[in-house]
Write an enzyme that holds these catalytic residues in place. Structure first.
Site, PDB file in Angstrom:
ATOM      1  N   LEU A  60      37.345-110.082 -12.652  1.00 45.46           N
ATOM      2  CA  LEU A  60      35.966-109.699 -12.355  1.00 45.46           C
ATOM      3  C   LEU A  60      35.954-108.200 -12.076  1.00 45.46           C
ATOM      4  O   LEU A  60      36.725-107.721 -11.242  1.00 45.46           O
ATOM      5  CB  LEU A  60      35.448-110.464 -11.141  1.00 45.46           C
ATOM      6  CG  LEU A  60      34.002-110.135 -10.752  1.00 45.46           C
ATOM      7  CD1 LEU A  60      33.025-110.700 -11.777  1.00 45.46           C
ATOM      8  CD2 LEU A  60      33.679-110.674  -9.359  1.00 45.46           C
ATOM      9  N   LYS A 105      30.768-114.044 -12.766  1.00 40.23           N
ATOM     10  CA  LYS A 105      30.832-114.393 -11.343  1.00 40.23           C
ATOM     11  C   LYS A 105      30.137-115.746 -11.147  1.00 40.23           C
ATOM     12  O   LYS A 105      29.034-115.847 -10.603  1.00 40.23           O
ATOM     13  CB  LYS A 105      30.183-113.303 -10.481  1.00 40.23           C
ATOM     14  CG  LYS A 105      30.634-113.320  -9.025  1.00 40.23           C
ATOM     15  CD  LYS A 105      30.210-112.060  -8.322  1.00 40.23           C
ATOM     16  CE  LYS A 105      30.577-112.079  -6.834  1.00 40.23           C
ATOM     17  NZ  LYS A 105      32.018-112.040  -6.595  1.00 40.23           N
ATOM     18  N   TYR A 126      26.623-116.147  -8.807  1.00 42.73           N
ATOM     19  CA  TYR A 126      26.337-115.687  -7.450  1.00 42.73           C
ATOM     20  C   TYR A 126      26.729-114.227  -7.280  1.00 42.73           C
ATOM     21  O   TYR A 126      27.390-113.635  -8.131  1.00 42.73           O
ATOM     22  CB  TYR A 126      27.085-116.548  -6.425  1.00 42.73           C
ATOM     23  CG  TYR A 126      28.562-116.238  -6.316  1.00 42.73           C
ATOM     24  CD1 TYR A 126      29.054-115.477  -5.251  1.00 42.73           C
ATOM     25  CD2 TYR A 126      29.477-116.693  -7.266  1.00 42.73           C
ATOM     26  CE1 TYR A 126      30.412-115.172  -5.151  1.00 42.73           C
ATOM     27  CE2 TYR A 126      30.821-116.406  -7.175  1.00 42.73           C
ATOM     28  CZ  TYR A 126      31.289-115.648  -6.108  1.00 42.73           C
ATOM     29  OH  TYR A 126      32.624-115.351  -6.026  1.00 42.73           O
ATOM     30  N   GLU A 165      44.479-110.194 -10.508  1.00 40.50           N
ATOM     31  CA  GLU A 165      43.658-109.773  -9.363  1.00 40.50           C
ATOM     32  C   GLU A 165      43.961-110.677  -8.189  1.00 40.50           C
ATOM     33  O   GLU A 165      44.948-111.424  -8.206  1.00 40.50           O
ATOM     34  CB  GLU A 165      42.179-109.820  -9.734  1.00 40.50           C
ATOM     35  CG  GLU A 165      41.679-111.190 -10.196  1.00 40.50           C
ATOM     36  CD  GLU A 165      40.221-111.186 -10.620  1.00 40.50           C
ATOM     37  OE1 GLU A 165      39.510-110.201 -10.354  1.00 40.50           O
ATOM     38  OE2 GLU A 165      39.788-112.188 -11.216  1.00 40.50           O
TER      39      GLU A 165
END
Length: 283
Positions: free
Chosen positions: A202, A146, A32, A178
């Site tokens: 990511l 992702k 996505y 993250e």
């Protein structure tokens, strides 16, 4: 906001029909993207679309449109729903087939869906800062994709939410990676630190823009993992994402970062990002 992009056409929300055996539903077998919209224009659309196709390649899923056609379809969706300030969510799954873990051997059509919603910019929070909670990073080891497999992210975000915090600050042992839906940055002695681009994070599109901004304002960048044990030695701390933009983090686990206020370098980066957004959507 009634129009939805379903495969190659715009349909009303209630006219979508998805199979119970869709592999996205059963396995999270899909990817996505979320793209920010300012004044009816997508910001960094090319970069988001490139990442969408890269994620698809990594899971051996073929997007059945060229990038140019895909870009055009997303703009048609935005225009149909008359979005001004908001976002586009788009996902594609491997499609529907009898349930088995391995990829289907027969030809299966991928299923693409996209929708829009109005989302205001978090102006007050960007000005005043937010709090975060440290959470052990228990996700899989391909965070660079992702994908739709977000249960680890969801559990971390929920833990932060229940503690009254805006975001979860993830770490693997002593190494900060993250956020549950963001990238993380510390600033110490006029140097910005952030985790390098590996399979453990990511590579955020906003992150890439921020690193460009750092060059413009003369803020040196070191891409290396930050240590949880030295977290509070940072003078400033912030997170970034498509919807949160540059969000100062002024408190972590109930303890102030620096003086407990958004820092000067963070504010300079916010100004630089604002200029890039304005330039991109008002050409």
């Amino acid at each position: 906001m009634n129009w939805v992009l379903w495969n190659n056409r715009l349909v009303k929300d209630g006219d979508i029909h998805l199979s119970k055996e869709d592999r996205g539903y059963q396995f999270g077998d899909g990817i996505y993207e979320v793209i920010r919209v300012y004044d009816g224009n997508m910001f960094t659309a090319k970069e988001h679309i490139n990442r969408f196709y890269n994620s698809a390649d990594k899971i051996k899923l073929v997007v059945p449109f060229t990038k140019d056609v895909f870009h055009k379809m997303l703009y048609e969706l935005i225009e149909a729903n008359e979005v001004t300030t908001g976002q586009v969510y788009v996902q594609i799954t491997r499609g529907a087939s009898p349930r088995q873990h391995q990829f289907p051997t027969d030809a299966v059509e991928p299923v693409l869906t996209a929708y829009t919603k109005e989302v205001e910019r978090p102006v007050s929070q960007m000005a005043n800062g937010v709090s975060a909670r440290t959470v052990e990073d228990v996700r899989w080891l391909r965070c660079d994709i992702k994908s739709l497999n977000l249960l680890g992210n969801v559990m971390a975000k929920q833990e932060a939410h229940e503690a009254g915090c805006f975001e979860a600050l993830l770490h693997r042992g002593d190494s900060i990676t993250e956020g549950s839906s963001s990238n993380m940055y510390g600033i110490k002695d006029g140097v910005l630190y952030t985790h390098p681009v590996t399979n453990l994070i990511l590579n955020g599109i906003t992150r890439s823009v921020i690193l460009e901004c750092c060059k413009e304002i003369g803020l040196p960048v070191v891409e290396e993992s930050m240590s949880l044990s030295t977290l509070f030695s940072n003078d400033e701390f912030f997170m970034s994402s498509t919807t949160a933009e540059i969000m100062p983090i002024i408190m972590i686990d109930g303890k102030k970062v620096g003086n407990g206020l958004p820092g000067l370098w963070t504010k300079k980066l916010q100004t630089a990002l604002e200029a890039k957004i304005h330039q991109a959507v008002h050409v």
